[in-house]
Design an enzyme around this catalytic site. Structure first.
Site, PDB file in Angstrom:
ATOM      1  N   HIS A  12     -39.443 -28.137   2.065  1.00  7.82           N
ATOM      2  CA  HIS A  12     -38.740 -28.602   3.263  1.00  7.82           C
ATOM      3  C   HIS A  12     -37.920 -27.495   3.924  1.00  7.82           C
ATOM      4  O   HIS A  12     -37.489 -27.644   5.069  1.00  7.82           O
ATOM      5  CB  HIS A  12     -37.855 -29.822   2.938  1.00  7.82           C
ATOM      6  CG  HIS A  12     -36.577 -29.514   2.223  1.00  7.82           C
ATOM      7  ND1 HIS A  12     -36.418 -29.693   0.870  1.00  7.82           N
ATOM      8  CD2 HIS A  12     -35.382 -29.034   2.673  1.00  7.82           C
ATOM      9  CE1 HIS A  12     -35.185 -29.351   0.515  1.00  7.82           C
ATOM     10  NE2 HIS A  12     -34.535 -28.942   1.596  1.00  7.82           N
ATOM     11  N   ASP A  47     -41.575 -30.661  -4.050  1.00 12.90           N
ATOM     12  CA  ASP A  47     -40.982 -29.989  -2.889  1.00 12.90           C
ATOM     13  C   ASP A  47     -40.786 -28.508  -3.226  1.00 12.90           C
ATOM     14  O   ASP A  47     -39.665 -28.036  -3.383  1.00 12.90           O
ATOM     15  CB  ASP A  47     -39.644 -30.660  -2.554  1.00 12.90           C
ATOM     16  CG  ASP A  47     -39.051 -30.166  -1.242  1.00 12.90           C
ATOM     17  OD1 ASP A  47     -39.675 -29.305  -0.590  1.00 12.90           O
ATOM     18  OD2 ASP A  47     -37.960 -30.628  -0.874  1.00 12.90           O
ATOM     19  N   SER A 118     -30.532 -25.486  -0.434  1.00 15.89           N
ATOM     20  CA  SER A 118     -31.915 -25.840  -0.739  1.00 15.89           C
ATOM     21  C   SER A 118     -32.770 -24.593  -0.961  1.00 15.89           C
ATOM     22  O   SER A 118     -32.707 -23.636  -0.193  1.00 15.89           O
ATOM     23  CB  SER A 118     -32.521 -26.661   0.397  1.00 15.89           C
ATOM     24  OG  SER A 118     -31.930 -27.927   0.471  1.00 15.89           O
TER      25      SER A 118
END
Length: 300
Positions: A12, A47, A118
Site C-alpha cells: 500500500h 501487504d 508503513s
C-alpha cells in the site's frame, strides 16, 4: 534493504501512485541520493513487495529478517520510520502479542505507529528485522507488523523466479492497481450523482475534482492496457472503461436532471461490483479489500 539491491516495503506504500514517482531516497557521507526503483515481487495475499534498486553503494548492507518463532511477548523492538513528515524517527516498544487477521499472522506492536511508518522495519536488539510495520490500530500505541517470515518467503520465491516471471507478476499487479483506480473513481462518480439529488450545491463543488480523478484513472488504465497481452484482461479493461463512459454521462445528466440520472446509477453500481469481483479473480496479487465498496445504497 533485505537483499542485494532489494528493498522491502508495503504494497500500500506504492498505492495508486504512478510508477514514474517510485523513488528511493537515502543518505550517506556524500549527501542525499535518489534512485528510481522497479517492482521485483509482490507477495500474494500479503501487504508486501520487493523493489529492485540499481547501483546502490556497496557500504549499504542488507538487514537480516528473522522468524516470529524467535520472538517472545515482551521482547523489545525499535521501529524506524517517517511519521507525519518527520524523518528517521526511532520509537521503542515491545512485542505485545501475535494476532491472526485475514488468514495472516501479525506481530502486535505495543508502540506508537502512524502514517509514514508503513513499510519500515521493526528491529530487535540485534538489529535484525522482526517485522515490517503494516497497520495501525484505532487505539493509540498499537500497531501491526508482518513478521520476518513473510520477508523470508518473499525472498525465497523471488530467487526461484526467472526475470520474465518477475516482470509478468509486476505487470499483473500494475494492471490490478489501474483497475482499482478506475473502480474507485467510478464509485465516486456514482455517489456524486446521488449527491446531486440530495445536496446539488455541495455536489457541484466536487465535479471538478472528480473529473480530474477520472482523467488520471482513465489515462493510467489505457497505459496499462497497452501492455496487456492476455485477451481476457484486455476485455476487462474495455468493460471498465465502458462503465466509466456511462458514469460520466450520468454525472453530466445529474447537473440538469438529478432524479433521472439517479435511476440510471443503480445498474451501474451493480456492474461495478461485478467488475470488482473480476479484478479479484484476474489479479490474485491485488487485494481489493482495501478498496471502498461500491456504496451506491443511498435512499432515493
Amino acid at each position: 534493504m533485505v537483499g542485494p539491491n532489494l528493498i522491502c516495503t508495503n504494497e500500500h506504500v506504492l498505492g495508486l501512485e504512478e510508477e514514474s514517482e517510485w523513488e528511493l531516497e537515502f543518505a550517506n557521507r556524500r549527501g542525499r541520493h535518489f534512485r528510481q526503483v522497479e517492482l521485483a515481487y509482490v507477495a500474494v495475499g500479503v501487504d508486501m513487495v520487493l523493489l529492485r534498486v540499481p547501483d546502490l553503494p556497496k557500504e549499504l548492507r542488507p538487514l537480516i529478517p528473522i522468524s516470529k518463532s524467535e520472538l517472545r511477548k515482551g521482547d523489545r523492538l525499535v521501529v524506524i520510520g517517517n511519521p507525519g513528515g518527520l524523518e528517521n524517527v526511532v520509537t521503542e516498544g515491545i512485542v505485545g502479542s501475535f494476532q491472526e487477521m485475514r488468514s495472516q499472522t501479525y506481530i502486535q506492536l505495543s508502540v506508537a505507529v502512524n502514517p509514514g511508518n508503513s513499510g519500515g522495519p521493526a528491529l530487535n536488539e540485534f538489529g535484525e528485522v522482526a517485522g515490517v510495520v503494516t497497520l495501525k490500530a484505532q487505539q493509540e500505541g498499537i500497531g501491526m507488523a508482518s513478521p520476518g517470515d513473510a520477508v523470508q518467503r518473499a525472498l525465497k520465491e523471488l530467487q526461484g523466479m526467472s526475470a520474465a516471471q518477475s516482470q509478468n507478476l509486476a505487470e499483473r499487479w500494475k494492471a490490478g492497481q489501474a483497475g482499482a483506480k478506475l473502480l474507485e473513481a467510478a464509485n465516486e462518480g456514482l455517489l456524486l450523482v446521488a449527491y446531486f439529488a440530495i445536496e446539488p450545491d455541495d455536489a457541484a463543488d466536487n465535479v471538478e475534482s472528480w473529473q480530474k480523478a477520472y482523467q488520471n484513472a482513465l489515462a493510467m488504465s489505457k497505459r496499462v492496457r497497452d501492455t496487456l497481452k492476455d485477451g481476457e484482461r484486455e476485455k476487462l479493461f474495455i468493460e471498465l472503461e465502458g462503465l466509466f463512459s456511462e458514469t460520466v454521462a450520468a454525472v453530466k445528466q445529474a447537473e440538469q436532471d438529478p432524479e433521472a440520472a439517479f435511476r440510471k446509477c443503480r445498474p451501474l453500481a451493480k456492474r461495478g461490483k461485478q467488475l470488482r469481483r473480476e479484478i479479484d479473480s484476474n489479479y490474485g496479487v491485488f487485494d481489493t479489500r482495501q478498496l471502498k465498496e461500491f456504496n451506491f445504497e443511498l435512499e432515493n
